[in-house]
Scaffold this motif. Structure first.
Motif, PDB file in Angstrom:
ATOM      1  N   THR A 178     -21.581  -3.836 -33.650  1.00  0.00           N
ATOM      2  CA  THR A 178     -21.469  -4.920 -32.677  1.00  0.00           C
ATOM      3  C   THR A 178     -22.505  -6.005 -32.958  1.00  0.00           C
ATOM      4  O   THR A 178     -22.221  -7.195 -32.873  1.00  0.00           O
ATOM      5  N   ASP A 277     -18.139  -7.034 -25.087  1.00  0.00           N
ATOM      6  CA  ASP A 277     -18.839  -5.943 -25.777  1.00  0.00           C
ATOM      7  C   ASP A 277     -18.303  -4.626 -25.212  1.00  0.00           C
ATOM      8  O   ASP A 277     -18.621  -4.248 -24.094  1.00  0.00           O
ATOM      9  N   SER A 306     -17.626  -0.569 -31.923  1.00  0.00           N
ATOM     10  CA  SER A 306     -18.157   0.102 -33.114  1.00  0.00           C
ATOM     11  C   SER A 306     -18.061   1.613 -32.959  1.00  0.00           C
ATOM     12  O   SER A 306     -17.677   2.121 -31.911  1.00  0.00           O
ATOM     13  N   SER A 308     -20.721   3.408 -33.169  1.00  0.00           N
ATOM     14  CA  SER A 308     -22.089   3.862 -32.890  1.00  0.00           C
ATOM     15  C   SER A 308     -22.159   4.891 -31.763  1.00  0.00           C
ATOM     16  O   SER A 308     -23.015   5.768 -31.769  1.00  0.00           O
ATOM     17  N   LYS A 309     -21.270   4.795 -30.765  1.00  0.00           N
ATOM     18  CA  LYS A 309     -21.305   5.744 -29.651  1.00  0.00           C
ATOM     19  C   LYS A 309     -20.268   6.852 -29.816  1.00  0.00           C
ATOM     20  O   LYS A 309     -20.414   7.930 -29.250  1.00  0.00           O
ATOM     21  N   ARG A 316     -22.668   2.786 -39.249  1.00  0.00           N
ATOM     22  CA  ARG A 316     -22.662   1.320 -39.467  1.00  0.00           C
ATOM     23  C   ARG A 316     -21.251   0.814 -39.717  1.00  0.00           C
ATOM     24  O   ARG A 316     -20.954   0.189 -40.727  1.00  0.00           O
TER      25      ARG A 316
HETATM   26  C1  PLP Z   1     -24.676  -2.754 -24.727  1.00  0.00           C
HETATM   27  C2  PLP Z   1     -24.525  -2.316 -26.146  1.00  0.00           C
HETATM   28  N1  PLP Z   1     -23.629  -2.931 -26.911  1.00  0.00           N
HETATM   29  C3  PLP Z   1     -23.441  -2.559 -28.205  1.00  0.00           C
HETATM   30  C4  PLP Z   1     -24.163  -1.542 -28.772  1.00  0.00           C
HETATM   31  C5  PLP Z   1     -23.830  -1.072 -30.172  1.00  0.00           C
HETATM   32  O1  PLP Z   1     -24.422  -1.751 -31.169  1.00  0.00           O
HETATM   33  P1  PLP Z   1     -23.981  -1.486 -32.676  1.00  0.00           P
HETATM   34  O2  PLP Z   1     -22.490  -1.427 -32.703  1.00  0.00           O
HETATM   35  O3  PLP Z   1     -24.518  -2.678 -33.410  1.00  0.00           O
HETATM   36  O4  PLP Z   1     -24.583  -0.213 -33.097  1.00  0.00           O
HETATM   37  C6  PLP Z   1     -25.129  -0.902 -28.016  1.00  0.00           C
HETATM   38  C7  PLP Z   1     -25.931   0.143 -28.639  1.00  0.00           C
HETATM   39  O5  PLP Z   1     -26.736   0.776 -28.072  1.00  0.00           O
HETATM   40  C8  PLP Z   1     -25.303  -1.292 -26.668  1.00  0.00           C
HETATM   41  O6  PLP Z   1     -26.190  -0.670 -25.904  1.00  0.00           O
END
Ligand code: PLP
Length: 473
Positions: A178, A277, A306, A308-309, A316
């Motif tokens: 993101t 987001d 993404s 990431s979660k 990445r």
């Molecule tokens: C509010 C929010 N948006 C997006 C992200 C994800 O970021 P990325 O996809 O760059 O890892 C996070 C990560 O903790 C977040 O807390």
């Protein structure tokens, strides 16, 4: 077969009454036995068929559990020699997690981390292996900066199915997360003449940092229990608004239906862009997740997400879904920057999604998180009864409002000195953001105990200061 690898009798017990899957119970018990030395390196493990018969589960459950443990380096499978406990050299080394400041993390309440031990190593390894076996040499050249076509097609369908996103594959741009997606987008908007964007306060620092880096100014909008407040948009001119409508960070608020309506009407009349987001919408514990805003007004929304979660931040891998008019410029920016994720990983992610492995993984993770969330809420209730907890209906963290007289900064300092990783709320009233995803079930009580001690220490500091002020008068 040598003597040490004769299959040993294994005392495993599984139950269908547990909130854990049968496979997870098998994995946990084997992991523990290997870690504590009950099962020694080289020891033979029963065949999947024998174990399945012994504990009356389907053979596939055991096959999957062994595969996961093999991917983690606990077990070794050699043709003709059966399955054995891996020798130390092949074991994945679990290094203690150390924060960038050198302080070892003893209690991981970092709200930005999913359960890292739940990463589907076996499924990801299999997906990578399949891609390596099948990818044509031709495709190892410089990639399309928009991303691999397979992944763009797969994501357009996946996001349509799980988030109500309406887009063709051409509108999907693959990025490393993101944060990188936002950087690309802000820079394209700034080049096009945008100067100011509205953001949520409190909010995720990734939004503010990337906007400022692109030379954009920000208008901070307050957040309440219905999500971001929109009144100020009526008198202030902005080129875009960035928000996390499904689950605001860090309040956990879900944008109410009324505000969604207002926001859509505002975007239509002003022509401004909504930047959505959608970072953790897969996790909702009381009802189905709210669909994306993008699905309501596709022409007006740039949507970012993404892995990431859902999988792990170390993947990445993320995506933007853009209105047609923006896609070409963002892709060109991506080409110039050269920062796209590895094409082989993109293909493996497409494979993982197409085979239903991501869905399977998420079902597993949701059960795991629901259990941890329950444990955290009940420990907070027991050990920090005066702290108000909110935002627990979705996502991987909760927000704790600190009792009157406790400063956020003092609580953060006290917590970090006890080896707790966590975040401050950053809003008008002192609060802490507590993640529960990367805590093991057994660790919740001790983590909340350390947290309660930190809050009490911060309260004492506050009291001493207040007394000094009174004494001075
Ligand atoms: C509010 C929010 N948006 C997006 C992200 C994800 O970021 P990325 O996809 O760059 O890892 C996070 C990560 O903790 C977040 O807390």
């Amino acid at each position: 077969m040598n003597e040490t690898s004769q299959p040993i009798e294994l005392l495993l017990a599984v139950t269908r009454d547990s909130s854990q899957t049968l496979g997870a119970q098998i994995e946990d018990q084997l992991r523990r036995a290997i870690r504590d030395g009950t099962l020694r390196p080289g020891a033979g493990i029963p065949s999947t068929r024998d174990l399945a018969r012994q504990i009356t589960v389907s053979r596939q459950v055991v096959v999957d559990a062994y595969a996961q443990l093999a991917a983690e380096g606990y077990l070794q499978t050699r043709r003709g020699a059966g399955t054995t406990v891996a020798t130390a050299g092949s074991r994945v080394r679990q290094q203690p997690h150390v924060s960038p400041f050198g302080q070892a993390v003893l209690h991981d309440l970092n709200p930005f981390r999913p359960a890292l031990s739940g990463f589907p190593r076996a499924a990801w390894g299999a997906a990578i292996a399949r891609v390596l076996r099948t990818v044509a040499d031709e495709r190892l050249g410089y990639p399309d900066p928009a991303g691999m076509p397979e992944l763009r097609v797969t994501l357009a369908a996946y996001l349509g199915r799980v988030r109500g996103v309406r887009a063709s594959a051409e509108q999907v741009v693959i990025c490393t997360g993101t944060r990188q997606g936002l950087s690309l987008l802000w820079s394209v908007l700034a080049t096009g003449g945008a100067t100011r964007v509205a953001i949520e306060r409190p909010g995720w620092r990734g939004v503010t940092e990337t906007a400022h880096d692109a030379g954009l100014r920000t208008l901070e909008l307050d957040v309440d229990e219905h999500g971001v407040r929109l009144e100020r948009l009526l008198d202030e001119r902005v080129d875009a608004i960035a928000l996390a409508p499904a689950h605001q960070y860090p309040t956990g608020a879900v944008l109410s239906a009324d505000r969604r309506g207002e926001l859509v009407a505002w975007a239509r009349s002003s022509g401004a862009l909504i930047v959505e987001d959608d970072y953790d919408a897969e996790y909702r514990y009381d009802r189905q997740p709210i669909g994306s805003l993008q699905g309501l007004v596709p022409d007006q929304v740039a949507y970012g997400g993404s892995t990431s979660k859902t999988l792990a931040p170390a993947m990445r891998l993320g995506w933007l879904v853009l209105p047609q008019r923006l896609a070409a410029d963002v892709i060109e920016r991506q080409r110039r920057g050269g920062g796209m994720p590895a094409p082989l990983h993109q293909l493996a992610l497409a494979d993982l999604i197409e085979r239903g492995e991501l869905d399977r993984h998420l079902r597993r993770q949701r059960r795991r998180y629901a259990r941890r969330r329950e444990a955290l809420l009940s420990e907070l209730d027991r050990q920090l009864p005066r702290a108000r907890v909110s935002g627990a209906a979705a996502g991987l963290y909760v927000l704790i409002e600190l009792p009157v007289g406790v400063s956020e900064q003092a609580a953060l300092v006290a917590a970090r000195s006890r080896g707790i990783a966590l975040e401050g709320g950053g809003g008008n009233s002192p609060a802490l953001v507590i993640g529960y995803a990367n805590l093991s079930d057994e660790a919740v009580g001790a983590a909340v105990h350390a947290l309660a001690e930190s809050v009490h220490e911060a309260a004492d500091v506050g009291l001493t200061r207040a007394r000094a002020v009174v004494a001075d008068r």
